[in-house]
Scaffold this active site. Structure first.
Site, short mmCIF file in Angstrom:
data_model
loop_
_atom_site.label_atom_id
_atom_site.label_comp_id
_atom_site.label_asym_id
_atom_site.label_seq_id
_atom_site.Cartn_x
_atom_site.Cartn_y
_atom_site.Cartn_z
N SER A 112 84.85 12.91 45.18
CA SER A 112 83.80 12.44 44.28
C SER A 112 83.21 11.07 44.59
O SER A 112 82.20 10.68 43.98
CB SER A 112 84.31 12.43 42.83
OG SER A 112 84.46 13.75 42.36
N LYS B 171 80.79 3.63 37.37
CA LYS B 171 80.85 5.02 36.90
C LYS B 171 81.42 5.01 35.47
O LYS B 171 82.36 4.26 35.18
CB LYS B 171 81.77 5.81 37.84
CG LYS B 171 81.92 7.28 37.52
CD LYS B 171 82.80 7.94 38.58
CE LYS B 171 82.91 9.45 38.40
NZ LYS B 171 83.69 10.09 39.49
N SER C 147 81.56 13.66 41.93
CA SER C 147 81.11 13.43 40.56
C SER C 147 80.52 12.05 40.32
O SER C 147 79.96 11.80 39.24
CB SER C 147 82.30 13.64 39.61
OG SER C 147 83.31 12.69 39.87
#
Lengths: 464, 65
Positions: A178, A79, A154
């Site tokens: 997330s 990420k 996310s």
């Protein structure tokens, strides 16, 4: 190799037997990325040449000395809030566009030391909070099961990249769900470890006291292998726990017999009712555990809305603190969604923040009491399959309950796993919650269910 | 649990204190969303007695996992 889907455990065994070349494995990943990422937008930075060089080095080292770990030669993604010294780390934001950190995050370093081959940086909601956004330098990631649908967030790019087989695993971060939400909506296993188990050093913060780093992979078994590489004390993270790191795979095959499972039925049946397919899948999972010899009972916790309120007040207040300078001086660089959500944090007073932290202590004690004589709590991760990406409400964060915030409030470990597929062909999920630092039992419970089901054999048609 | 509903003038004062400048239309939108946040704030208020301390830590079993 091309076109095949591997789990880490499968690929690792073949690499160790010299039947699978890390270079060929990375090439297959790059081919899949070339074919799919125009539609899925999982990557914000792809380092194809660097990845091939790392794969060649891994292959040579394995040929000479054998694999260092079960992650040696395995293609992964991070990420884009994990610092990487040799490629940009932007948090998917104009605020940091072009930023190349001076150092790797601790997790980045540890995964490299374990032999993984980093392919690149994966899409995220802006600063892990503002998404899906359509006004950023990079488009939002799309769900491989249906690109018109939301990945969850996310850790959106990690969800899309793993589900489509572009990488075998990746890291996400979890401040209110997330890791678990995109794992659920993309059909993966996603683990939010105990607060303090995995260091956040070099991970761009959203809300310090709620932020967790953790793995997302196709299977629970692969999550255990990833966790093994990244867990453990690091002085750079003030919340890092000085504890010995257990073998997270040691009890994976112990089965469900004897597990004590508490079902938090109120959460998903009455307070935030899930759709029929999700409810049925959860009931089937409960029946599976009973059949395998687990003891299953019902458990009550404080209303779901109170966990959500506590977590969100803390998240918004700490989140605004992280961004206050930019919000005052260069707010035009944010996407609209993140900028507007962050404003809410500016409006929370000190008394309310402290009140939330006082409530947090009570709620944490309550979850501790509820699980004291159990091993696992079980509830939903999400109420239904992934919605269309253009129907995700901007203010859902304050208007809608969620099942995941509770474990950010308490720091308890939580795992989302796939429980099948709904009418729309998109994945369903449930959430298992463990005792602090008892990831081995949590992973054991997840693996027992997962290996008995057929879900892991099914991959998104688009990626086939 | 204590629920408050601030006025638009109080909302504007909070924005000013935070150093946030918004267009009128944007302030209107966020003021509406703030009503939802007020409901969440009400849920965290008033649970703990005065002696209850905030926690950013939690108790865990001692020893190695």
């Amino acid at each position: 190799v091309s076109g095949a889907f591997w789990t880490i455990a499968e690929a690792s065994a073949l690499i160790a037997q010299r039947k699978l070349s890390p270079v060929e494995l990375v090439r297959a990943s790059l081919q899949r990325i070339a074919r799919l990422d125009g539609a899925l937008h999982a990557f914000v930075h792809l380092d194809a040449e660097g990845a091939l060089a790392r794969a060649r080095a891994a292959e040579a080292a394995i040929a000479k000395d054998g694999p260092r770990t079960k992650l040696d030669g395995i293609p992964i993604g991070l990420k884009d809030i994990y610092d990487t010294k040799d490629m940009p780390t932007t948090a998917h934001s104009r605020q940091l566009q072009g930023r190349v950190p001076a150092r790797d995050a601790t997790c980045t370093e540890r995964l490299a030391a374990a032999g993984t081959v980093l392919l690149g940086k994966l899409a995220t909601h802006e600063f892990a909070f503002g998404g899906p956004s359509f006004d950023l330098p990079w488009p939002p990631a799309r769900n491989p099961w249906h690109p018109d649908h939301f990945t969850g967030g996310s850790s959106s790019g990690t969800g899309a990249a793993v589900a489509s087989g572009m990488v075998l695993a990746g890291l996400g971060s979890d401040t209110g769900g997330s890791i678990r939400l995109p794992a659920a909506l993309c059909g993966l296993a996603g683990l939010k470890p105990t607060y303090g188990l995995v260091p956040r050093t070099g991970v761009i913060p959203l809300a310090w006291s709620l932020d967790h780093a953790g793995p997302m992979a196709w299977t629970v078994e692969d999550c255990a292998l990833m966790l093994q590489a990244i867990a453990g004390f690091d002085a750079g993270d003030p919340a890092s726990a000085e504890r010995a790191v257990p073998d997270f795979s040691a009890h994976l095959d112990d089965g469900a017999r004897g597990l004590r499972i508490g079902v938090v039925r109120e959460f998903h049946e009455r307070e935030n009712p899930v759709n029929e397919a999700t409810r049925r899948a959860i009931e089937d999972a409960i029946e599976f555990y009973r059949r395998e010899g687990a003891e299953v009972s019902d458990v009550k916790l404080a209303p779901l809305a109170e966990w959500r309120a506590c977590g969100l007040v803390i998240l918004l207040a700490e989140g605004f603190c992280v961004h206050a300078k930019w919000m005052r001086e260069s707010s035009e660089k944010y996407g609209e969604l993140l900028r507007d959500r962050l404003v809410l944090g500016a409006l929370i007073g000190a008394t309310d923040y402290v009140e939330a932290q006082r409530r947090r202590r009570q709620l944490t004690d309550e979850m501790g009491r509820a699980i004291k004589d159990l091993d696992i709590l079980l509830t939903a991760t999400v109420p239904a399959e992934a919605p269309r990406i253009d129907r995700v409400p901007k203010w859902g964060i304050v208007e809608q309950p969620n099942f995941t915030s509770a474990c950010n409030v308490t720091g308890f470990p939580a795992l989302s796993i796939c429980t099948g597929y709904g009418e729309g062909g998109l994945p369903l999920a449930m959430q298992l919650i463990g005792k602090p630092f008892d990831e081995p039992t949590l992973l054991r419970a997840g693996h027992a269910y997962e290996r008995a089901m057929a879900w892991r054999a099914r991959r998104p048609a688009l990626a086939a | 649990m204590e629920s408050r509903h601030i006025t638009r003038a109080e909302f504007d004062a909070l924005l000013a204190r935070a150093g946030i400048a918004l267009s009128e239309a944007k302030a209107d939108e966020i003021f509406r969303a703030y009503a939802s946040l007020e409901r969440l704030l009400a849920l965290v208020r008033g649970h703990a007695p005065p002696e209850a301390e905030p926690a950013t830590i939690y108790e865990i079993p001692r020893g190695d996992a």
